[in-house]
Motif scaffolding. Sequence first.
Motif, PDB file in Angstrom:
ATOM      1  N   LYS A  24       0.819  -1.208   0.000  1.00 41.53           N
ATOM      2  CA  LYS A  24       0.000   0.000   0.000  1.00 41.53           C
ATOM      3  C   LYS A  24       0.859   1.267   0.000  1.00 41.53           C
ATOM      4  CE  LYS A  24      -4.337  -1.606   2.050  1.00 41.53           C
ATOM      5  NZ  LYS A  24      -5.297  -1.429   3.171  1.00 41.53           N
ATOM      6  N   LYS A  25       1.866   1.294   0.875  1.00 39.52           N
ATOM      7  CA  LYS A  25       2.728   2.476   0.964  1.00 39.52           C
ATOM      8  C   LYS A  25       3.512   2.681  -0.323  1.00 39.52           C
ATOM      9  CE  LYS A  25       3.385   2.729   5.975  1.00 39.52           C
ATOM     10  NZ  LYS A  25       4.379   2.752   7.077  1.00 39.52           N
ATOM     11  N   LYS A  27       2.662   1.681  -3.339  1.00 40.57           N
ATOM     12  CA  LYS A  27       1.743   2.131  -4.390  1.00 40.57           C
ATOM     13  C   LYS A  27       1.409   3.611  -4.220  1.00 40.57           C
ATOM     14  CE  LYS A  27      -0.427  -2.305  -5.465  1.00 40.57           C
ATOM     15  NZ  LYS A  27      -1.672  -3.115  -5.425  1.00 40.57           N
ATOM     16  N   LYS A  28       1.305   4.078  -2.978  1.00 37.84           N
ATOM     17  CA  LYS A  28       1.036   5.488  -2.727  1.00 37.84           C
ATOM     18  C   LYS A  28       2.170   6.363  -3.247  1.00 37.84           C
ATOM     19  CE  LYS A  28      -2.038   5.120   1.300  1.00 37.84           C
ATOM     20  NZ  LYS A  28      -2.164   5.373   2.760  1.00 37.84           N
ATOM     21  N   ILE A  29       3.415   5.869  -3.092  1.00 41.30           N
ATOM     22  CA  ILE A  29       4.570   6.622  -3.598  1.00 41.30           C
ATOM     23  C   ILE A  29       4.477   6.749  -5.116  1.00 41.30           C
ATOM     24  CG2 ILE A  29       7.075   6.601  -3.890  1.00 41.30           C
ATOM     25  CD1 ILE A  29       7.272   5.203  -1.176  1.00 41.30           C
ATOM     26  N   LYS A  31       1.743   6.636  -6.936  1.00 41.55           N
ATOM     27  CA  LYS A  31       0.629   7.538  -7.255  1.00 41.55           C
ATOM     28  C   LYS A  31       1.056   8.990  -7.080  1.00 41.55           C
ATOM     29  CE  LYS A  31      -3.248   4.454  -6.228  1.00 41.55           C
ATOM     30  NZ  LYS A  31      -4.416   4.202  -5.337  1.00 41.55           N
ATOM     31  N   ARG A  32       1.827   9.249  -6.013  1.00 39.61           N
ATOM     32  CA  ARG A  32       2.319  10.601  -5.769  1.00 39.61           C
ATOM     33  C   ARG A  32       3.214  11.058  -6.918  1.00 39.61           C
ATOM     34  NH1 ARG A  32       6.948  11.185  -1.783  1.00 39.61           N
ATOM     35  NH2 ARG A  32       7.879  13.122  -2.457  1.00 39.61           N
ATOM     36  N   ARG A  35       0.970  12.041  -9.782  1.00 41.83           N
ATOM     37  CA  ARG A  35       0.280  13.306  -9.535  1.00 41.83           C
ATOM     38  C   ARG A  35       1.210  14.502  -9.767  1.00 41.83           C
ATOM     39  NH1 ARG A  35      -1.874  10.687  -4.937  1.00 41.83           N
ATOM     40  NH2 ARG A  35      -0.415  11.842  -3.615  1.00 41.83           N
TER      41      ARG A  35
END
Length: 331
Positions: A24-25, A27-29, A31-32, A35
Amino acid sequence: MKFAKKYEEYMQGREKELPVVELKKLKKILKRCRREYHAHQREGKEGVHGGDCSVENKCTGSCPVCEGSFFPFLLKEMSAVVGCFNERAKKLLELHLSSGFKKYLMWFGSKSHRNHAALIQEGKDLVTYAIINSIAMRKILKKYDKVHYSKQGQAFKTQAQSLHIEILQSPWLSELMALYINLRQSKSSKKAVMELFGDCSLTFDDDKPVLSCSLFDSMRVDISLTCPICLDIVFDPVSLTCGHIFCYTCCCTAASVTIVDGLNSAHSKAKCPLCRREEVYTGAVHLDELNILLSRSCPEYWEKRLETERIERVRQIKEHWQSQCRAFVGI
């Protein structure tokens, strides 16, 4: 069910006792990163990617967001997972192979090992832990390459292998798989082990042995037990820190050392005969469970090889002591 969901379910409740790859962490990186890239695109700037982003909105090349957070974070997690797995697997195998007073002390000192069923279950959990985290690492690196349209994920995996933190390289994985099959062949626990370890097997394809294990139908680990040097079934097998398995005598020959001096005396520049990496002999692991498994699986071959090896080792030991005597008397 997608792998991410299976992984999340398996790791639920294990985060506190075992290090894991936190998908999860990571994947968040990613996504960031996406963005920030699109934000810069809208502003008409080159963005954080050094001007390597094409008009097709493809993020390629070097990425400060990922290089500064994604890869260091994943590297830290991989090191923790492999270190934990190696430590626990080593203790479990030492417990199984120990004897006498030492075994009594080890059993007495660990409540989780006071019955045979707990020993078997812990072994199964460790193999599952190793393989499922290996899949997670592979999946997140594949996603990285998809986001960035690059091959940096593959390059990172190669780097991890050179640092010996690729979990499938661990010698303790093949040892645990051999332990399962040895326990399955034990009359006292045959029924229980068959239920637990039906996914582990030793097969012979054209007399070439392969140790296999599968998980979730999404990954299969196949370990060849043919020595790359003598091209025969590995005898008295030893695993180098790069993960490649050889006969002990063949390995000593490749490292230009005698069996008397041992692999720890090999020069730091000595290379693995397969991957050509250096500094792989110090810390090599004798695969005792695998040795037991192979001796049981092909007894006739083992007896013949045992006699051949005995002759060769006696010859080397004799030559070693003769040279030591000549050096002592100054001849």
